[in-house]
Design an enzyme around this catalytic site. Structure first.
Site, PDB file in Angstrom:
ATOM      1  N   SER A 229      -9.781  -5.389  10.744  1.00 55.67           N
ATOM      2  CA  SER A 229     -11.068  -4.767  10.436  1.00 55.67           C
ATOM      3  C   SER A 229     -11.999  -5.873   9.974  1.00 55.67           C
ATOM      4  CB  SER A 229     -10.923  -3.708   9.344  1.00 55.67           C
ATOM      5  OG  SER A 229     -10.189  -2.599   9.810  1.00 55.67           O
TER       6      SER A 229
ATOM      7  N   ARG B 156       0.842  -1.199   0.000  1.00 57.89           N
ATOM      8  CA  ARG B 156       0.000   0.000   0.000  1.00 57.89           C
ATOM      9  C   ARG B 156       0.879   1.252   0.000  1.00 57.89           C
ATOM     10  NH1 ARG B 156      -4.664  -1.746   4.461  1.00 57.89           N
ATOM     11  NH2 ARG B 156      -5.086  -3.793   3.531  1.00 57.89           N
TER      12      ARG B 156
ATOM     13  N   ARG C 250       1.856  -5.502  13.320  1.00 59.92           N
ATOM     14  CA  ARG C 250       1.338  -4.829  14.513  1.00 59.92           C
ATOM     15  C   ARG C 250       1.138  -5.822  15.661  1.00 59.92           C
ATOM     16  NH1 ARG C 250      -2.944  -0.364  12.066  1.00 59.92           N
ATOM     17  NH2 ARG C 250      -1.405   0.710  10.753  1.00 59.92           N
TER      18      ARG C 250
ATOM     19  N   ARG D 194       3.198   1.249  10.488  1.00 61.73           N
ATOM     20  CA  ARG D 194       2.605   1.638   9.200  1.00 61.73           C
ATOM     21  C   ARG D 194       3.702   1.589   8.145  1.00 61.73           C
ATOM     22  NH1 ARG D 194      -2.192   3.808   7.816  1.00 61.73           N
ATOM     23  NH2 ARG D 194      -2.752   4.059   9.994  1.00 61.73           N
TER      24      ARG D 194
END
Length: 459
Positions: free
Chosen positions: A371, A272, A410, A287
């Site tokens: 998510s 990404r 993470r 990130r």
């Protein structure tokens, strides 16, 4: 995407969804006009086709009756109708293409139970788990410093080889990464997931099918040169999440009722461009541009999707529960849930290495590791994902759901900080030890080339 029929019948609901999701670059009135113009042209085309058929059917009889003049007039009229019909159909096809492109810009309608809000500050904390017996050392070293001290994270060489937002894992760091991946896959396999190892590059149709394109084209890594059309069907893109490849496995197919529910898990690297734009989060591996993740993708009957959403949430949570890591679950508000979701939960693990105002009493910060989302039929309509309830019934759009189980970097951050010891070592969580050959503690070591890197002796 939403259906055009829904748009026609519920324009105010779509307008509300645009506002609630913060989409302000879509001209809904123009989309409604395009749809109205297209329907008028289709109706005109139907009338012309009907009239031409009637005229054509008379030509033979007129010739048989010997009325050559009337027959010739009918032939000429039939040709006029044919020419006009071709013009109408050509214009209608052009409007249809415009309309389909415009429909791709419309977000999913949020579920009526989703909290209405503008941004992350309006998300609702549903509950926390694992904070009854939190036991961490007084001064936790952040993972980015600890990782370099232990010799398991190498940021400088990652930047040298590729660029900012990339890193090397070394020694026990790499072993811990591999252990987490295998552990997660084993956990979810026991939950009834079948294993998929997907291709990393995906085509533009796949990115459109799950909703990454056209809205998020600038966040994707493209393979090869960029053409004038930024998402040409001939292009390939590095997968931003295995959700794209696994969901599109069944694109433009019709599954049988007996195939559902279908539960796939897929490990993949993910890429990404949006990483590195969030201030302090650019430090370490919170990130980054490339990261590993185990993705859980579900295909279900529409009437079962919200029950499955609850089940999927629990399946993702179970990884943190088994690892003994404290976490919380957030119900995402409309403005923060994303373009494609009808309802979404975030699972955030607690990492105690940095002081943050919103952390628990012991300090620390929250890191999103999963998510969990219900897209209802939004992706199914874009990707042509259907099922046949019974063999004699017509096919219907199914519902898709997905969740991360979990984002590996993470989760690793939380382990390095939560299980950190006073002497700078890290205790390996018990469930991961079989995957690390029985190793119980991660200790510091001196990797090859570390002294040269530190002294500045470089070519």
């Amino acid at each position: 995407m939403i259906s055009r029929q829904f748009l026609r019948e519920n324009p105010d609901a779509v307008r509300d969804a645009l506002e609630q999701k913060g989409v302000d670059d879509v001209d809904l009135d123009r989309i409604l006009e395009l749809d109205e113009e297209w329907r008028e042209l289709k109706a005109r085309g139907d009338d012309l086709r009907h009239e031409r058929n009637e005229v054509s059917s008379k030509i033979g009889q007129l010739k048989q009756d010997g009325d050559e003049e009337a027959a010739q007039d009918a032939i000429e009229r039939s040709q006029e109708l044919k020419d006009e019909l071709e013009d109408v159909e050509e214009t209608a096809d052009g409007l249809k293409d415009q309309l389909e492109d415009a429909m791709l810009e419309l977000p999913q309608i949020p579920h009526e139970d989703a909290p209405v809000g503008d941004d992350e500050s309006d998300n609702v904390e549903a509950y926390r788990e694992g904070f009854d017996d939190v036991d961490v050392i007084d001064d936790v070293t952040p993972h980015y410093d600890l990782g370099e001290e232990l010799g398991i994270l190498d940021f400088e060489r990652g930047a040298k080889v590729t660029g900012g937002g990339f890193y090397f894992l070394r020694g026990d760091g790499a072993r811990l990464e591999h252990a987490l991946i295998q552990f997660m896959l084993d956990v979810h396999r026991e939950q009834g997931y079948s294993d998929i190892y997907p291709p990393v590059p995906v085509n533009s149709a796949s990115m459109r099918g799950t909703g990454q394109f056209p809205k998020f084209v600038d966040d994707a890594y493209r393979v090869g040169e960029r053409n004038e059309e930024p998402y040409d069907d001939d292009d390939l893109w590095l997968c931003p999440t295995a959700e794209v490849s696994v969901t599109n496995m069944y694109r433009d197919e019709i599954l049988l009722d007996g195939d559902l529910p279908l539960k796939h898990q897929a490990f993949s690297p993910n890429f990404r461009r949006e990483a590195g734009e969030h201030g302090t989060e650019t430090r370490g591996i919170v990130r980054v541009h490339q990261f590993n993740k185990v993705e859980l993708v579900n295909f279900v009957r529409p009437e079962e999707s919200y029950e499955r959403l609850d089940g999927l949430l629990g399946e993702a949570e179970s990884v943190l529960q088994k690892l003994g890591l404290p976490y919380r679950v957030l119900e995402m508000c409309t403005g923060d849930m994303g373009f494609t979701q009808a309802k979404k939960y975030d699972i955030e693990v607690w990492a105690p290495g940095d002081d943050m105002e919103d952390g628990p009493e012991a300090g620390g910060r929250w890191l999103e590791v999963s998510s969990v989302s219900n897209f209802e039929d939004f992706q199914a309509r874009r990707a042509g994902l259907r099922y046949r309830p019974e063999r004699h019934e017509s096919a219907e759009y199914l519902h898709t759901l997905n969740g991360s189980g979990l984002a590996v970097p993470r989760t690793m951050v939380a382990i390095l900080e939560y299980y950190q010891n006073e002497d700078g070592t890290v205790t390996v969580p018990e469930p991961l030890r079989p995957y690390m050959g029985g190793q119980e503690v991660i200790e510091g070591h001196d990797p090859v080339g570390e002294s040269a890197l530190g002294s500045g002796e470089k070519e």
